[in-house]
Design a protein around this motif. Sequence first.
Motif, PDB file in Angstrom:
ATOM      1  N   ASN A 457       0.741  -1.008   0.021  1.00 42.87           N
ATOM      2  CA  ASN A 457       0.100   0.159   0.099  1.00 42.87           C
ATOM      3  C   ASN A 457       0.795   1.067   0.046  1.00 42.87           C
ATOM      4  N   ASP A 489       4.785   6.570   5.052  1.00 40.59           N
ATOM      5  CA  ASP A 489       5.210   6.739   3.627  1.00 40.59           C
ATOM      6  C   ASP A 489       5.107   8.295   3.283  1.00 40.59           C
ATOM      7  N   LEU A 502     -11.101   2.296   6.205  1.00 40.84           N
ATOM      8  CA  LEU A 502      -9.983   1.833   5.517  1.00 40.84           C
ATOM      9  C   LEU A 502      -9.943   0.022   5.880  1.00 40.84           C
ATOM     10  N   THR A 508     -11.994   0.049  -1.512  1.00 46.67           N
ATOM     11  CA  THR A 508     -10.805   0.677  -1.941  1.00 46.67           C
ATOM     12  C   THR A 508     -10.958   1.762  -2.963  1.00 46.67           C
ATOM     13  N   THR A 509     -10.003   2.610  -2.922  1.00 49.99           N
ATOM     14  CA  THR A 509     -10.170   3.942  -3.673  1.00 49.99           C
ATOM     15  C   THR A 509      -9.242   3.538  -5.122  1.00 49.99           C
ATOM     16  N   LYS A 510      -8.662   2.453  -5.400  1.00 54.05           N
ATOM     17  CA  LYS A 510      -7.918   2.360  -6.362  1.00 54.05           C
ATOM     18  C   LYS A 510      -8.710   1.872  -7.539  1.00 54.05           C
ATOM     19  N   GLY A 515      -6.684  -2.710  -7.012  1.00 61.69           N
ATOM     20  CA  GLY A 515      -6.864  -3.032  -5.753  1.00 61.69           C
ATOM     21  C   GLY A 515      -8.159  -3.682  -5.504  1.00 61.69           C
ATOM     22  N   THR A 516      -8.062  -4.725  -4.443  1.00 67.24           N
ATOM     23  CA  THR A 516      -9.292  -5.264  -4.298  1.00 67.24           C
ATOM     24  C   THR A 516     -10.106  -4.869  -2.946  1.00 67.24           C
ATOM     25  N   GLY A 517      -9.414  -4.027  -2.199  1.00 69.65           N
ATOM     26  CA  GLY A 517      -9.941  -3.586  -0.965  1.00 69.65           C
ATOM     27  C   GLY A 517      -9.921  -4.647   0.137  1.00 69.65           C
ATOM     28  N   LEU A 520      -5.937  -4.386   3.695  1.00 66.27           N
ATOM     29  CA  LEU A 520      -6.233  -3.850   4.849  1.00 66.27           C
ATOM     30  C   LEU A 520      -7.025  -4.568   6.190  1.00 66.27           C
TER      31      LEU A 520
HETATM   32  P1  ADP Z   1      -6.571  -2.080  -1.734  1.00 64.98           P
HETATM   33  O1  ADP Z   1      -5.081  -1.784  -1.466  1.00 64.98           O
HETATM   34  O2  ADP Z   1      -6.583  -3.011  -2.656  1.00 64.98           O
HETATM   35  O3  ADP Z   1      -7.295  -0.664  -2.174  1.00 64.98           O
HETATM   36  P2  ADP Z   1      -6.561  -2.036   1.005  1.00 64.98           P
HETATM   37  O4  ADP Z   1      -7.601  -2.586   1.908  1.00 64.98           O
HETATM   38  O5  ADP Z   1      -4.958  -2.489   1.345  1.00 64.98           O
HETATM   39  O6  ADP Z   1      -7.081  -2.355  -0.318  1.00 64.98           O
HETATM   40  O7  ADP Z   1      -6.635  -0.428   1.392  1.00 64.98           O
HETATM   41  C1  ADP Z   1      -7.826   0.170   1.167  1.00 64.98           C
HETATM   42  C2  ADP Z   1      -7.697   1.574   0.758  1.00 64.98           C
HETATM   43  O8  ADP Z   1      -6.872   2.099   1.878  1.00 64.98           O
HETATM   44  C3  ADP Z   1      -6.948   1.976  -0.308  1.00 64.98           C
HETATM   45  O9  ADP Z   1      -7.594   1.640  -1.658  1.00 64.98           O
HETATM   46  C4  ADP Z   1      -6.488   3.393  -0.311  1.00 64.98           C
HETATM   47  O10 ADP Z   1      -7.367   4.321  -0.521  1.00 64.98           O
HETATM   48  C5  ADP Z   1      -6.168   3.557   1.266  1.00 64.98           C
HETATM   49  N1  ADP Z   1      -4.841   3.345   1.821  1.00 64.98           N
HETATM   50  C6  ADP Z   1      -4.136   2.198   2.353  1.00 64.98           C
HETATM   51  N2  ADP Z   1      -2.963   2.399   2.413  1.00 64.98           N
HETATM   52  C7  ADP Z   1      -2.804   3.473   2.252  1.00 64.98           C
HETATM   53  C8  ADP Z   1      -1.597   4.433   2.163  1.00 64.98           C
HETATM   54  N3  ADP Z   1      -0.365   4.002   2.611  1.00 64.98           N
HETATM   55  N4  ADP Z   1      -1.722   5.635   1.731  1.00 64.98           N
HETATM   56  C9  ADP Z   1      -2.764   6.111   1.354  1.00 64.98           C
HETATM   57  N5  ADP Z   1      -3.966   5.449   1.320  1.00 64.98           N
HETATM   58  C10 ADP Z   1      -3.796   3.979   1.681  1.00 64.98           C
END
Ligand code: ADP
Length: 700
Positions: A457, A489, A502, A508-510, A515-517, A520
């Motif tokens: 991430n 980071d 989160l 997910t915001t990707k 990203g699969t969401g 985390l």
């Molecule tokens: P994914 O990475 O597949 O989207 P995650 O559960 O790992 O799923 O993360 C969920 C969301 O949290 C991400 O889509 C992002 O918006 C936010 N996120 C996680 N880690 C970070 C980070 N280091 N910096 C900014 N946003 C983050």
Amino acid sequence: MLAAAALGWRAIRLQRRLERSERDRRRAADELNRRLSELFSLQELSYILSGSLQLDRIVEQVVRYAMRFLEAKGALVALAADGEGEGGEDADRRRLKVTAAEGTLGPLRGGSIGADDPGLIARSVTGERVELVHSTDTEPTPLVAGIQVASAAAVPLRAHGVLVGTLVIADPRDGVFAPEDVRLLSTVATHAAIVIANARFFEMVHHAKEQWETAFDALSEGIAVVDTQGSIRRANRSLAAMLDSPIPSVIGLDLGTALLGQSPALVDLLAAARRGERAQPLVLRSAPLGRALRVNAARIPSPEQEASVVVLVEDVTDQQQMEAQLIQSEKLAAVGQLVSGVAHELNNPLTSIAGLSEFLLEQKELASKDRGHLRVIHEQAERASRIVRNLLTFARKGPAEQARVDLNDVIQRTLTLMAHDLKLKDITVEKVLPTTIPEVVGDRHALQQVVLNLLNNAAQAVADNTPGQRRLICINTSFDDRVRMRVSDSGPGISDAVVPQLFTPFFTTKEPGQGTGLGLSITYSIVEAHGGRITVECPPEGGAAFLVDLPPAPPTPPPTRDAAGREPHAPPAAPLAKRTILLVDDDPAVRRLVKALFGREGHTVEVARSAQHALDLARTRTYDLILADARAMTRDHLFVEQLVELHPGLKQRILVATGDVRASTDEALAHLGLRYVRKPFNLRDLLDEAAQVWAAVALS
Ligand code: ADP
């Protein structure tokens, strides 16, 4: 002559009368002097008594003056229990306590006299007036059981109709009590009773005040009394501690500003309370204190128009966090159950699609176009497998293994794994991994997944930085009472709106495909299963920071089980290059894949039609590897469990393929000490594991 004699007699009578009247005058003057001196003494006593509220001092003075007035040999005051006794028996309440005693009665000081005592002291409190006693030779009168005096007077002390005690005088001047003495005694007693009652009342109020103040300060909630302007008039210790100041510095502050900065909601709450309304408590985030507070207010009853308000302030930060975590855990559990069913069903098809496509890709005679198509099939099947693996990790409750894990080592290995990718993206990693960090207990693979998810991430976040911005990831570990890891980071950070979501699965915001969401939420589940916590921070310097804390492993390592489950009497494995493999799996696609894979390597794969058939085969033949689906059953037993029980020597040669999410299956496998490979597996995984089985057999 006669006349002269008569004259002489008259003169003598006159002389005598004069002498008598002179005596009367002197006696009257003496009496007057005595009364005057008594009056002054009474005044003096009254002055002393009215100047004191200390009960002990008051009764001492009463005793001293009473003795002085009557020139008596002894005096005492015995007080009745004050009715505030902590629920004592009635008989206890009616006891008298000798609180002050002087002269011959001095030794009685501190003693206690029961209501049924036959002496004068106990008896006197049942009467209304002064009681006088004179002992005679035949009938001695005791003061208290066993103690007698020649003559004594006892006068009950009553104030507002309530008995407070008794005043006793023993052996006055000349051994008798003159009527004036009795009158004087009554006057002293009346006055003393009122002063004693007042002093007791004062003590009671003082004690109650002290109790109240102790309770006020002992409460963990902050309490403030605020005036009509909202300024703090009184505050308890907890409130002062919340505001990080001593109590005197808090007095006079504006409560709303001190607690919350500016808060119109609190102003409204105080106004409502002042009007006597019972408003709902407020739950607010305090920016100056960085805490969540629940604030409640109530008017302090007062006849005045402008009433003060008492405000109760509770710090609910921890409670809110716990509630949020509970909701999160429940949400994850529900989603976990759902996804595990789906993921499990996808296991076998994905294993065979990925495996067979990989297998076909290794065929030399493929046309390049077909090879391209096949590569896409393989890549997509691998991608789907990764998602399924994630879903299963997420749904799995407890950590599969319970071993001692060096978190720093896990981080190092994960960084090595990612080194190529990080370099490609021009990302710098700064790490601080002190060697003093204790190990944690858990599943190494699961913990690696945590590190990998957080680093992935972070890498994705900084990769989007504009060329001028640094692409930096910091990872460090530390130890206080917990083993802590911080991954931060220099990316864009996380907006306030996103933070609450989160850890929600599939959030997910990707972009699709990026990203699969699940990263985390899986991380959250793993950390929680290890007894740890994960939190997120948005540091002032920008970017995002994730903090994980885990309990340290106990200082002495637990006895380790032989992971390969080696048995000293197992038959040595034949040093064959070509192996014979028994496959127990009811899915035809998986059977086809395994046969094709091992067949290509020159090994022989025998397929058991059922678990029972496999047991029969294992009894009659020797296999180099028994590859069994974890769920294979003989009627009501797990096949692998039965196999180990019937043929313990084969334990080393068993490799279990498991796609199970039940912690009980993991436990059973760990308990048996069997080697396993997780479905969906890829061909390399399977060949690696098989090679390890053979290596272990060769070593034993
Ligand atoms: P994914 O990475 O597949 O989207 P995650 O559960 O790992 O799923 O993360 C969920 C969301 O949290 C991400 O889509 C992002 O918006 C936010 N996120 C996680 N880690 C970070 C980070 N280091 N910096 C900014 N946003 C983050």
